[in-house]
Design an enzyme around this catalytic site. Structure first.
Site, PDB file in Angstrom:
ATOM      1  N   ARG A   1       0.824  -1.216   0.000  1.00 41.54           N
ATOM      2  CA  ARG A   1       0.000   0.000   0.000  1.00 41.54           C
ATOM      3  C   ARG A   1       0.852   1.257   0.000  1.00 41.54           C
ATOM      4  NH1 ARG A   1      -2.843  -3.628   3.081  1.00 41.54           N
ATOM      5  NH2 ARG A   1      -1.823  -2.910   4.957  1.00 41.54           N
TER       6      ARG A   1
ATOM      7  N   GLU B   1       4.551 -10.160  16.114  1.00 44.40           N
ATOM      8  CA  GLU B   1       3.959 -10.662  17.356  1.00 44.40           C
ATOM      9  C   GLU B   1       4.471 -12.084  17.636  1.00 44.40           C
ATOM     10  OE1 GLU B   1      -0.228 -10.318  17.162  1.00 44.40           O
ATOM     11  OE2 GLU B   1      -0.510 -10.863  19.262  1.00 44.40           O
TER      12      GLU B   1
HETATM   13  P1  AMP Z   1       3.820  -2.250  12.136  1.00 50.17           P
HETATM   14  O1  AMP Z   1       5.093  -2.852  11.621  1.00 50.17           O
HETATM   15  O2  AMP Z   1       3.224  -3.007  13.275  1.00 50.17           O
HETATM   16  O3  AMP Z   1       3.949  -0.769  12.446  1.00 50.17           O
HETATM   17  O4  AMP Z   1       2.734  -2.400  10.990  1.00 50.17           O
HETATM   18  C1  AMP Z   1       2.792  -1.591   9.885  1.00 50.17           C
HETATM   19  C2  AMP Z   1       2.427  -2.300   8.611  1.00 50.17           C
HETATM   20  O5  AMP Z   1       1.352  -3.207   8.769  1.00 50.17           O
HETATM   21  C3  AMP Z   1       1.970  -1.264   7.625  1.00 50.17           C
HETATM   22  O6  AMP Z   1       2.655  -1.508   6.394  1.00 50.17           O
HETATM   23  C4  AMP Z   1       0.492  -1.438   7.499  1.00 50.17           C
HETATM   24  O7  AMP Z   1       0.136  -1.518   6.154  1.00 50.17           O
HETATM   25  C5  AMP Z   1       0.157  -2.724   8.201  1.00 50.17           C
HETATM   26  N1  AMP Z   1      -0.823  -2.563   9.316  1.00 50.17           N
HETATM   27  C6  AMP Z   1      -0.588  -2.761  10.628  1.00 50.17           C
HETATM   28  N2  AMP Z   1      -1.694  -2.598  11.368  1.00 50.17           N
HETATM   29  C7  AMP Z   1      -2.668  -2.270  10.495  1.00 50.17           C
HETATM   30  C8  AMP Z   1      -4.068  -1.943  10.626  1.00 50.17           C
HETATM   31  N3  AMP Z   1      -4.685  -1.941  11.825  1.00 50.17           N
HETATM   32  N4  AMP Z   1      -4.752  -1.632   9.511  1.00 50.17           N
HETATM   33  C9  AMP Z   1      -4.141  -1.629   8.303  1.00 50.17           C
HETATM   34  N5  AMP Z   1      -2.853  -1.922   8.108  1.00 50.17           N
HETATM   35  C10 AMP Z   1      -2.108  -2.241   9.183  1.00 50.17           C
END
Ligand code: AMP
Length: 172
Positions: free
Chosen positions: A60, A97
């Site tokens: 995205r 996780e």
């Molecule tokens: P993080 O590494 O946990 O910060 O997750 C970020 C990545 O996961 C991003 O590239 C987002 O596209 C996706 N992501 C994580 N949580 C969500 C959510 N609640 N809704 C949509 N995309 C998410």
């Protein structure tokens, strides 16, 4: 802008797995007025910051990175899952996780003298953003700022990219 974005962003409960509220940006992309304003707002913010490259994350992030890089007259640099980029890459693992994942960048994608904007749709735990920051630094470039459409504040993702600056268009 915040109001329009919040109106368009769709909450999808239990996607892709139970307990996650997925923030769906497809209605933002579909609404040509909101999408244009989103890219224009980011363009305005970064025009004066002399960004030379927009580094964005599969998949995205690509949808946001391409029009923004075009608008800024900057390079567009993809960060991808392992095995997708054909050239010589740097690889960075990060914690999920359960277990780990990894991302790659072409070694020559950015370098010394580059002022990089890292761009993605959502900042959640910051694992992804932290890994991308390290990849850019492995290439020898400077991270000017990280930008997100959405930041999930309770997950404290911005702490993973300290001391870099984070800009998020909407907070939940
Ligand atoms: P993080 O590494 O946990 O910060 O997750 C970020 C990545 O996961 C991003 O590239 C987002 O596209 C996706 N992501 C994580 N949580 C969500 C959510 N609640 N809704 C949509 N995309 C998410």
């Amino acid at each position: 802008m915040e109001k329009e974005l919040k109106k368009a962003i769709l909450d999808v409960p239990d996607f892709p797995k139970k307990g996650i509220i997925f923030k769906d940006l497809t209605p933002v992309f579909k609404d040509k007025k909101v999408f244009k304003k989103l890219i224009d707002t980011l363009g305005k913010r970064y025009k004066s910051k002399k960004i030379t490259a927009v580094v964005c994350v599969e998949a995205r992030g690509f949808l946001l990175g391409a029009p923004l890089a075009y608008k800024l007259g900057a390079a567009l640099v993809p960060v991808r899952k392992p095995g997708k980029l054909p050239g010589q890459t740097f690889k960075q693992e990060y914690a999920l996780e359960y277990g780990t994942d990894a991302l790659e960048i072409h070694r020559d994608a950015v370098g010394k003298g580059d002022r990089v904007l890292i761009l993605d749709d959502v900042l959640a735990t910051g694992g992804t953003a932290g890994a991308v920051t390290k990849l850019v630094e492995k290439c020898g470039a400077k991270v000017t700022e990280l930008a997100f459409v959405i930041e999930l504040d309770s997950l404290k993702g911005r702490e993973k990219v300290k001391p870099h600056k984070v800009f998020s268009m909407v907070h939940y």
